[in-house]
Each structure stands twice: as structure tokens, then as C-alpha cells.
Design an enzyme around this catalytic site. Structure first.
Site, PDB file in Angstrom:
ATOM      1  N   ARG A 105       0.806  -1.239   0.000  1.00 12.30           N
ATOM      2  CA  ARG A 105       0.000   0.000   0.000  1.00 12.30           C
ATOM      3  C   ARG A 105       0.831   1.278   0.000  1.00 12.30           C
ATOM      4  NH1 ARG A 105      -2.413  -3.956   2.567  1.00 12.30           N
ATOM      5  NH2 ARG A 105      -4.532  -4.422   1.883  1.00 12.30           N
ATOM      6  N   HIS A 130      -0.574  -2.386  -4.543  1.00 14.82           N
ATOM      7  CA  HIS A 130       0.098  -3.180  -5.581  1.00 14.82           C
ATOM      8  C   HIS A 130       0.208  -2.456  -6.937  1.00 14.82           C
ATOM      9  CE1 HIS A 130       0.311  -6.213  -2.636  1.00 14.82           C
ATOM     10  NE2 HIS A 130      -0.824  -6.841  -2.864  1.00 14.82           N
ATOM     11  N   HIS A 204       3.395 -12.263  -6.011  1.00 12.94           N
ATOM     12  CA  HIS A 204       2.268 -12.520  -5.112  1.00 12.94           C
ATOM     13  C   HIS A 204       1.768 -13.973  -5.198  1.00 12.94           C
ATOM     14  CE1 HIS A 204      -1.071 -11.586  -2.553  1.00 12.94           C
ATOM     15  NE2 HIS A 204      -0.879 -10.283  -2.626  1.00 12.94           N
ATOM     16  N   GLU A 345       5.661 -12.414   0.342  1.00 10.84           N
ATOM     17  CA  GLU A 345       5.976 -11.388  -0.652  1.00 10.84           C
ATOM     18  C   GLU A 345       7.215 -10.631  -0.193  1.00 10.84           C
ATOM     19  OE1 GLU A 345       2.087  -9.194  -1.249  1.00 10.84           O
ATOM     20  OE2 GLU A 345       1.485 -10.843   0.021  1.00 10.84           O
TER      21      GLU A 345
HETATM   22  C1  GLA Z   1      -1.345  -8.199   0.020  1.00 14.12           C
HETATM   23  C2  GLA Z   1      -2.008  -7.243   0.902  1.00 14.12           C
HETATM   24  C3  GLA Z   1      -3.296  -7.829   1.347  1.00 14.12           C
HETATM   25  C4  GLA Z   1      -4.158  -8.201   0.186  1.00 14.12           C
HETATM   26  C5  GLA Z   1      -3.440  -9.105  -0.714  1.00 14.12           C
HETATM   27  C6  GLA Z   1      -4.236  -9.370  -1.975  1.00 14.12           C
HETATM   28  O1  GLA Z   1      -0.908  -9.309   0.692  1.00 14.12           O
HETATM   29  O2  GLA Z   1      -1.247  -6.861   2.007  1.00 14.12           O
HETATM   30  O3  GLA Z   1      -3.966  -6.914   2.166  1.00 14.12           O
HETATM   31  O4  GLA Z   1      -4.486  -7.054  -0.523  1.00 14.12           O
HETATM   32  O5  GLA Z   1      -2.194  -8.544  -1.058  1.00 14.12           O
HETATM   33  O6  GLA Z   1      -5.570  -9.622  -1.775  1.00 14.12           O
END
Ligand code: GLA
Length: 380
Positions: A105, A130, A204, A345
Site C-alpha cells: 500500500r 500493488h 504474489h 511477498e
Molecule cells: C497483500 C495485501 C493484502 C491483500 C493481498 C491481496 O498481501 O497486504 O492486504 O491485498 O495482497 O488480496
């Protein structure tokens, strides 16, 4: 001796196949689907001598399948995804995709570089997630097969134009996926820009080591080499502090079942997802940048299947599939339940663009962004 297991035939046309007699690594390319705009999307599949098979799509650079044997040699596909392009385009929660330009974010989608304000389109409440709605997970990448004595793989390239999703600079991005006979799926990312910008790339992939669609990952045992995490506010933006994991449900410094404390009363767990809770935080690695050290390890005790994470990145977002709710039918029509997968990730901290004290994600012309992450599969 090859010993390569071809598990099931794919969809579409087989376009090429190559096989190195030295390494017993094979690769195969086929058409996976066609986008509405007419662009063709290929799947590149690699197999090694130990029965491991990985498929990468040119759409989103998606890891579409990872097939791997358990301690009895039984194969399972351990990553979530779809067997058709339409579902990836219309309803994928980033399954297996390359995330860019900016992983996780950015608060209000806003950041400032050299006194200029930039705005990423919002796609996660008040924030950009993302890389914005049309991040790298939605792009068709150019692909070139790569093959040497010890690895097989694909090199993906994408030119992100100046201003795409609000980011400055033409960004030339290169991502190499390679598989070797040590069951390592290696991802090497690099990027250059012609204008000062920010970059935070990751992948991801969602894992369920019992096999995608097989129940939850609550029995999987996780170890994360991190004594601290970045606590978040109610919109999942890091507050800027680092908090110790000791005495919290975020302590995976000793191998712990993911389900052991997932429902513990802790504000940070509840913030991860209003209704269900679960893990969705950024762990600060104890040995940042050390590609030789295991940064995290997750094992499915029943099958023995294990994944280890090695990365050049300073942190990892460990997410327990909180937003999965059993309504998504994936490959082989299997549905993905709440907590039906986890992600590792490897990344820089979320919203680093707005926290000067976090490791920087700024890239300037003349320098090259690089990041390497290895998912190593083994049986314990
Ligand atoms: C990341 C974010 C989560 C969610 C996933 C996808 O892990 O931190 O909050 O958005 O991606 O759904």
C-alpha cells in the site's frame, strides 16, 4: 536418466519444446489464451529432473502452477490460480503475479519526489495497492526462453511508460524466472528509469503445500527470521514504527503453526481484515539483503512439502489469504477457502515512499534497481 514427470497436458497449442541432455531440464511453450484486445498470452512450463514443474504466464508474469512431490512422491500443485485467462483478468486476487511498480500500500496513493506530488489511482479504500488498478499484474510481458547447463526459464520484459499509474519515468523492467535441479524457483528483477522514480517489485504467489484447494494452511508450520514487524493503522498503512514480535501472535522466530495464534485478540490481527482477521503484515527481516540466509520457511507437516524463502529484500509480507472466502473456483474447479493459502511477498516496507526512516525505494537515472528472491522447495 530424466525422471521428469509430465503431470497433465495443457490447454492450447504446443509451440516449442527444448531439452538439455546435460541438466535434464525441459521447457515448453504453449498458447494459454487471448485477451479481448487480441494479445496472445503464452504459458512457459519448466520441469526439472526431480519432478518439479513450474508454469509462468506472459500475462502478469504469473506463476500459474508449481507442481512438486511430497515425501511419498505424490505430486500436487502448491500454488493457487486459474486454468483460464479470463479468470485471471476478471477476478484474480493477484494470484502468482508480478507486483509493480509498487508492492503493497501507498497511503492515499500519494507521494512526493523532489517537491513534485504524484498520485496513483486508488484501488484499496483510501489507498493504492500493488501499483494501482492496472499494475504490472495486468500487463502482457515480452518473453524469451532462457536455458543453460543448470537452469531453465524465461526472461520477461516490460516498458512501463512515464506516467503509467501516476509514476514518473519510463521504467524498463526485466524479470527472469529460472528453475534448477535443486528445486529452486529463482526470480531476478531489475529496472532502470530515465527520471527519478520509486520501485518496489515483488511476486504474489499464494501457497498451499498440501495442494491448492486442499483446506486451510492453519496446520502449516511457519518460521520467519524476523524479530520485528511494521505495525499498521486501520487502513493497513504502516504507522512508521517497528514493533517487536516477542509476546505477540507475530512471533514466528520459533516454528509455529500458522493457526496457533491466528485468532488471538490483537489489534494488529483484527485490523488485517475487519470480519475475519488473519496475518497481513510486513515482517522486518533480521538479515536484510542476505541472499544466502533462509529468511522464512513454511512446512506442511502432513505431506512434508516445504518452501524456503531467500531474498535480497529487507522485508516480507506474510499474508494468510484472509480475503479468500470459498467463492473463487480455481484450477480443476477446486475452491479456495478462507485461510486457504499464505504468501511470502519479499519486498521493501509498504508505503516506504512516505516514511523517510524506512529503507529507500527511490531509483534514479543511471542506477539499476535489482532484487532477487528464491523459493526453494524441499521435503522435510
Ligand atoms: C497483500 C495485501 C493484502 C491483500 C493481498 C491481496 O498481501 O497486504 O492486504 O491485498 O495482497 O488480496
Amino acid at each position: 536418466m530424466t525422471g521428469v514427470a509430465i503431470v497433465r497436458s495443457g490447454i492450447g497449442i504446443r509451440m516449442s519444446i527444448s531439452d538439455s541432455p546435460i541438466s535434464n531440464l525441459t521447457s515448453e511453450k504453449r498458447l494459454f489464451g487471448t485477451l479481448n484486445v487480441g494479445s496472445k498470452v503464452d504459458s512457459n512450463t519448466f520441469t526439472n529432473s526431480r519432478g518439479m514443474k513450474v508454469s509462468i504466464l506472459t500475462y502478469g508474469g504469473i506463476i500459474q502452477e508449481i507442481i512438486f512431490p511430497d515425501r511419498n512422491g505424490i505430486l500436487a500443485d502448491v500454488t493457487l490460480g486459474f486454468d483460464n485467462l479470463k479468470d485471471y483478468v476478471s477476478r484474480s486476487p493477484y494470484f502468482g503475479a508480478i507486483i509493480g511498480r509498487y508492492g503493497n500500500r501507498v497511503a492515499n496513493g500519494r507521494f512526493t519526489l523532489n517537491g513534485v506530488d504524484y498520485q496513483i489511482p486508488l484501488n484499496d479504500g483510501p489507498n493504492a495497492l500493488h501499483g494501482g488498478p492496472e499494475g504490472f499484474h495486468t500487463k502482457v510481458w515480452n518473453a524469451k526462453e532462457i536455458h543453460d547447463a543448470t537452469t531453465v526459464g524465461v526472461e520477461l520484459t516490460y516498458l512501463s511508460p512515464d506516467g503509467e499509474m501516476g509514476f514518473p519515468g519510463n521504467l524498463e523492467v526485466l524479470v527472469r524466472y529460472t528453475l534448477n535441479n535443486a528445486n529452486e524457483l529463482r526470480i531476478d528483477y531489475s529496472a532502470v528509469t530515465d527520471k527519478e522514480t520509486v520501485v518496489n517489485l515483488t511476486n504474489h504467489a499464494y501457497f498451499n503445500l498440501a495442494g491448492a484447494g486442499n483446506d486451510t494452511i492453519l496446520d502449516h508450520v511457519a518460521w520467519i527470521d524476523a524479530d520485528r514487524f511494521t505495525p499498521v493503522d486501520h487502513t493497513l498503512i504502516p504507522t512508521g514504527e517497528l514493533q517487536g514480535v516477542k509476546g505477540t501472535p507475530f512471533d514466528f522466530t520459533k516454528p509455529t503453526a500458522i493457526g496457533a495464534n491466528i485468532q488471538a485478540k490483537h489489534e494488529q490481527l483484527e485490523r488485517a481484515e475487519a470480519e475475519y482477521g488473519g496475518y497481513d503484515l510486513n515482517w522486518v527481516l533480521n538479515r536484510p539483503g542476505d541472499l544466502t540466509a533462509v529468511a522464512a520457511r513454511v512446512t506442511d507437516p502432513k505431506s512434508g512439502r516445504t518452501v524456503e524463502l531467500y531474498t535480497s529484500e529487507p522485508a516480507v509480507q506474510f499474508y494468510s489469504g484472509n480475503f479468500l472466502d470459498g467463492t473463487l473456483a480455481g484450477k480443476n474447479q477446486l475452491t479456495y477457502s478462507h485461510w486457504g493459502a499464505f504468501t511470502l511477498e519479499a519486498q521493501h516496507y509498504p508505503n516506504s515512499v512516505n516514511h523517510a526512516q524506512f529503507p529507500t525505494t527511490v531509483l534514479v537515472p543511471g542506477e539499476r534497481y535489482t532484487q532477487t528472491t528464491i523459493y526453494k522447495f524441499l521435503v522435510l
